[in-house]
Motif scaffolding. Structure first.
Motif, mmCIF file in Angstrom:
data_model
loop_
_atom_site.group_PDB
_atom_site.id
_atom_site.type_symbol
_atom_site.label_atom_id
_atom_site.label_comp_id
_atom_site.label_asym_id
_atom_site.label_seq_id
_atom_site.Cartn_x
_atom_site.Cartn_y
_atom_site.Cartn_z
ATOM 1 N N LYS A 226 44.708 76.407 39.273
ATOM 2 C CA LYS A 226 43.769 76.581 38.160
ATOM 3 C C LYS A 226 44.373 76.097 36.846
ATOM 4 N N HIS A 227 45.642 76.425 36.616
ATOM 5 C CA HIS A 227 46.317 76.047 35.371
ATOM 6 C C HIS A 227 46.344 74.521 35.215
ATOM 7 N N ASP B 257 42.758 73.115 34.795
ATOM 8 C CA ASP B 257 42.228 73.294 33.436
ATOM 9 C C ASP B 257 42.798 72.242 32.485
ATOM 10 N N ASP B 258 44.106 71.987 32.599
ATOM 11 C CA ASP B 258 44.736 70.968 31.749
ATOM 12 C C ASP B 258 44.135 69.587 32.019
ATOM 13 N N ALA C 8 41.107 68.968 33.183
ATOM 14 C CA ALA C 8 39.719 68.935 32.706
ATOM 15 C C ALA C 8 39.651 68.653 31.208
ATOM 16 N N VAL C 9 40.581 69.237 30.449
ATOM 17 C CA VAL C 9 40.608 68.998 28.999
ATOM 18 C C VAL C 9 40.804 67.516 28.715
#
Length: 496
Positions: free
Chosen positions: A148-149, A152-153, A155-156
């Protein structure tokens, strides 16, 4: 009719010749306020990101440096100039202009041309080496947290480029390249983090870096990542994410993931001998990777290992085997100079020491700097502290002939102090011969290194390279003398 036909044929041949000379794309680099500077340029090799193809050019004055790309050189381009790294995705027909102005604090780098907003973002984006990001994900103690971490990075970063694409500020080939790059870049982060956990769990339990047994959920994520983003993807070797040096995505797969797979099914662990490890890695490339990825990864491994200036015998043999299997490989011209250097190395080091290369007698028994300097009492001494693994130290060796001539003329002793450990003794002696280091030589033992650290580095280990000047009475005149490359300035310092 015959004359007209001949004239037409000449026109066709001339047109083909002109097209052969015409660049498929160009990149112009202009640096404001600089008289002359070096530019490190990496162009693709048949579109793949092969870091061994990096070359250095010079930019002068107000004249821009024009970099011409052939069809096979379109793709990811990396340029380093005045300590700024420019990352581009160059397509056929592109003419990209880069202006660097250090006085412009708000926008020191300006990029104009196709996909300029995307090129600017790619250049400014912080896509760091995956291994350097391990502390960022250290707290991800379970696989779902790590996934997930990193997701998320990713996706940004991806959303910023997606916005540019939706606004028609970047075209589809550029966006596809970014997606491929970010896919493999973030996959590299996951595999690098998991590989570090696996390697820590494989250490002996009394090792201070040993970690608890490798968790199955990380193993499952490892397998899923390599399934989703295959190592054997020919398109991936054209991306920055896959090819940021050998030891990331493909390296983790070959050296860690496959080792874990072997142990998972009860096979014996790999040996720790460096030479055996190189041979085993090449075998794994041949057995687990497919063309053209196998050729690319093996070439990258050979270039990387030969660049370290170690294990030349086995690497020369492996490179010869590579050339037999890939006689027309586009990577051979980049590896061959390193292989030639390996041959020259062994031709030189198999010789005996010359009369000018003096190993200090019983050097293993010398435990203090005072005891060492007593060998030169009555003469001034110029000292070079170095090690076989210190590249800045070895960069200075090309200036030794002139320095040796000056020292001999002025009756000054030349002392080389190596801080290598005992495992590097053979290589230490080989490099003395290879670089023709005339003077007195000692490989410091642990007691001497400790004493040297107190005297020259305030007891805080040691930093290399370091140069010092000792007076005829044995006192230290310069704790941090000039280096051999300073030549005349150093000679003046030695003459005081």
């Amino acid at each position: 009719m015959k004359r007209s036909g001949l004239f037409l044929l000449i026109l066709i041949i001339t047109a083909h010749a002109a097209n052969a000379q015409k660049a498929a794309a160009t990149v112009e680099v202009m640096v404001q306020g600089i008289d002359e500077g070096l530019v490190d340029i990496l162009l693709p090799v048949q579109h793949s990101v092969f870091w061994g193809a990096s070359r250095v050019d010079t930019i002068k004055g107000k004249k821009p440096l024009t970099i011409k790309l052939t069809d096979d050189q379109t793709g990811f381009v990396n340029i380093i100039v005045v300590e700024r790294e420019i990352r581009l995705f160059v397509q056929k027909g592109n003419n990209i202009k880069i202006t660097i102005d250090e006085d412009n604090e708000e926008e020191p780098v300006t990029i104009n041309g196709p996909n300029k907003d995307g090129q600017t973002l790619l250049t400014s984006g912080q896509l760091l080496y995956p291994g350097s990001l391990l502390p960022r994900y250290k707290r991800d103690t379970i696989a779902t947290m790590l996934e997930k971490h990193v997701g998320d990075d990713k996706a940004v970063r991806m959303n910023i480029f997606k916005k540019l694409f939706d606004e028609h500020k970047i075209d589809k080939p550029f966006f596809d390249f970014i997606k491929l790059t970010l896919d493999y870049y973030h996959a590299s982060i996951i595999t690098e983090v998991i590989a570090s956990k696996y390697e820590a769990s494989a250490l002996p339990k009394d090792n201070p870096f040993y970690k608890a047994p490798f968790s199955p959920d990380f193993g499952a994520l490892w397998e899923a990542t390599y399934r989703q983003y295959p190592v054997n993807n020919p398109a991936a070797i054209c991306s920055f994410g896959y090819s940021d040096r050998f030891n990331t995505y493909a390296g983790d797969y070959l050296n860690s993931y496959l080792s874990w797979q072997k142990q998972k099914y009860g096979a014996a662990p790999s040996v720790s001998d460096p030479v055996a490890n190189i041979k085993e890695t090449v075998q794994r490339i041949q057995h687990n990777l497919k063309p053209p990825v196998a050729e690319f990864v093996e070439a990258d491994l050979l270039f990387s290992e030969l660049s370290l200036e170690k294990n030349y015998v086995i690497l020369s043999a492996l490179f010869n085997d590579f050339k037999k299997r890939h006689p027309k490989s586009v990577y051979i011209p980049y590896i061959q100079p390193l292989a030639d250097r390996a041959i020259a190395y062994y031709e030189r080091v198999k010789q005996d020491f010359t009369s000018g290369q003096k190993i200090i007698k019983d050097y293993r028994l010398i435990n203090s700097f005072r005891e060492l300097i007593s060998h030169f009492r009555g003469k001034p001494v110029y000292i070079e502290f170095w090690a076989t693994w210190c590249f800045p130290c070895k960069d200075q060796f090309e200036y030794e002939p002139g320095l040796t001539k000056f020292l001999q003329k002025n009756n000054i002793e030349h002392l080389f102090i190596s801080v290598d450990n005992d495992r590097q003794e053979a290589e230490w002696k080989e490099l003395i011969k290879y670089y023709n280091l005339e003077g007195s030589h000692i490989k410091a033992n642990p007691s001497l290194i400790k004493d040297l650290s107190k005297i020259f580095w305030q007891g805080k280990g040691y930093a290399l390279p370091l140069y010092a000047i000792i007076g005829a009475s044995g006192n230290i005149i310069e704790f941090d003398a000039l280096k051999p490359a300073d030549r005349k300035k150093l000679y003046q310092q030695l003459s005081r």
